[in-house]
Motif scaffolding. Structure first.
Motif: not given
Length: 487
Positions: A164-189
């Motif tokens: 599949n193709v996937t849209v990820l919506k991380p939790s806003e209550l864990a902002p540091a992890t969410s921000a890191l995923l937003g930065r790294l996912i486009p770099q690797f996938l």
């Protein structure tokens, strides 16, 4: 092939030296028009079959593995920032759990993708039939804040493996992890096959108005109902991984090992674990035995002042902290009960004589408070559990095979686990999921692959010899008898 725009890059956050050094973006709300364009573009990508080939799936799994390896410390820093998680616990329960899923999927991907032949009834032969896994299309994964890395990436592994193709919506209550995923996912996938959308409830509301082929949500029952209602408007299938009050029945003669396992399972992540023992039903004299040993175990795990332990996390935010602190007045505090408003930490706490009207007995606690409820017998414990909604998991601490069998027969839960809380999540060959109010659908390993696939039926029958002439009209007496005999 359609392309979709890259989400905007917000400014760097404050409050964490490690994160500032990474220059990570804050979690901001993705614009509604961007979400609409993103989802439409991903449907265009599905039509190209980009994510279907085994080689592409394998390459994306490998890329996800590289991301975790290259940025392990960055993720540990983010998890510490969001939840105060110590590095060993964070690595074990977040990063390593995802790595297990990736390794298992890489090992079995070719096998999972193979079509499976099935038998044909004699009356329909000659023919051939098989079940072939097909990608669903665009999958939305909505993650949870308590394990903000594991609970967004483990479903992603299943979605990638399923093509599949996937849209990820991380939790806003864990902002540091969410921000890191937003930065790294486009770099690797591959950005055509995986995108991160960030924001709060308004962002989720916009996402749920879009057309997806499957929605995978992890969180609480209240929001789970909202997701299910929104999905029903478009007949979108859902997987809901919720929670509930998971009981732990402790039989007579509770040993120190039982106390250690209860403390480990309950107070991991400061009690903010969906499969943590929510309360203990202590049978007979086991309550007295537990009361003697739990305090010693808590001290041995977290020291005389757990609020200062590097291995003990904090409550996610002030609202949850205040909710839990208010519950400390609803019974007798046997162990712990201290807290620090500045750090949002609450000591590992054991309570008895709980007010029957307390939220501790009516709602999922989701925090470091363990009520102990004394019951007279095993049967009384089972009746107590069955009078309440189906839990995500039901634990029994007993070495008696007869009781273990009876517990499994009489208690309905997403999982039945004996003597080892939480560990069933680490077994990729076991399905993980709830039942009733604790969720619908399961994943991990092949179960996740099949959940996010269409298990399509395929049948082929030759026309060279028309063996179906026997069932064509007109239906004479002889034909009707023949059809009855064939079927």
């Amino acid at each position: 092939m359609g392309t979709f725009p890259t989400p905007p890059n917000p400014v760097a956050p404050s409050g964490s030296t490690a994160l500032n050094q990474l220059e990570l973006p804050q979690v901001v709300t993705t614009l509604p028009e961007h979400i609409v364009e993103l989802v439409a573009s991903m449907h265009d990508v599905v039509s190209t079959r980009l994510a279907h080939p085994r080689r592409f799936r394998a390459s994306q799994l490998k890329a996800l593995e590289r991301m975790l390896e290259a940025h392990e410390q960055d993720f540990l820093d983010a998890l510490a920032d969001d939840l105060g998680k110590g590095p060993v616990e964070a690595k074990m329960t977040e990063i390593d759990m995802v790595r297990v899923e990736i390794d298992h999927a890489q090992l079995h991907l070719s096998e999972w993708m193979e079509s499976k032949s099935v038998k044909i009834p004699l009356a329909l032969q000659p023919a051939a039939a098989k079940i072939e896994p097909q990608p669903l299309g665009v999958v939305l994964v909505i993650g949870a804040w308590n394990y903000p890395l594991q609970l967004i990436l483990a479903p992603l592994v299943a979605s990638i493996a399923a093509g599949n193709v996937t849209v990820l919506k991380p939790s806003e209550l864990a902002p540091a992890t969410s921000a890191l995923l937003g930065r790294l996912i486009p770099q690797f996938l591959d950005q055509r096959a995986c995108a991160v959308v960030q924001g709060g409830a308004s962002t989720t509301t916009v996402l749920l108005k879009q057309q997806f082929d499957h929605i995978f949500y992890t969180g609480g029952e209240r929001v789970g109902k909202i997701v299910a209602v929104a999905a029903a408007q478009q007949l979108t299938p859902v997987t809901l991984e919720l929670g509930g009050k998971s009981p732990a029945v402790v039989m007579d003669g509770a040993s120190a090992a039982v106390a250690r396992r209860l403390v480990f399972g309950k107070f991991m992540n400061a009690g903010q674990t969906c499969v943590a023992p929510d309360y203990v039903l202590a049978v007979g004299d086991s309550a007295r035995a537990l009361e003697k040993s739990l305090a010693k175990v808590i001290t041995s795990f977290y020291g005389k002042n757990p609020l200062l332990s590097k291995d003990y996390g904090r409550i996610v935010n002030r609202a949850h902290f205040d909710r839990l602190v208010a519950c400390l007045d609803d019974g007798e505090v046997l162990i712990g009960g201290g807290y620090d408003e500045d750090t949002l930490k609450i000591e590992p706490t054991v309570m008895i004589n709980i007010d029957p009207d307390s939220p501790l007995l009516r709602e999922e606690i989701f925090g470091p408070i363990l009520p102990i409820i004394s019951v007279e017998s095993f049967d009384a414990a089972v009746r107590f559990i069955n009078a309440r909604p189906n839990p995500l998991v039901a634990y029994l601490f007993s070495e008696n095979p007869r009781l273990q069998s009876a517990y499994g027969d009489q208690v309905r839960a997403g999982a039945i686990v004996h003597n080892a809380p939480n560990v069933h999540l680490a077994v990729p060959t076991l399905p993980f999921g709830g039942v009733g109010t604790s969720g619908m659908g399961s994943y991990h390993g092949r179960h996740g692959f099949e959940r996010l696939s269409q298990m399509r039926a395929v049948l082929g029958k030759t026309t060279v010899v028309d063996t179906m002439r026997a069932v064509y009209p007109p239906y004479t007496w002889a034909k009707s008898k023949l059809i009855d005999r064939m079927l």
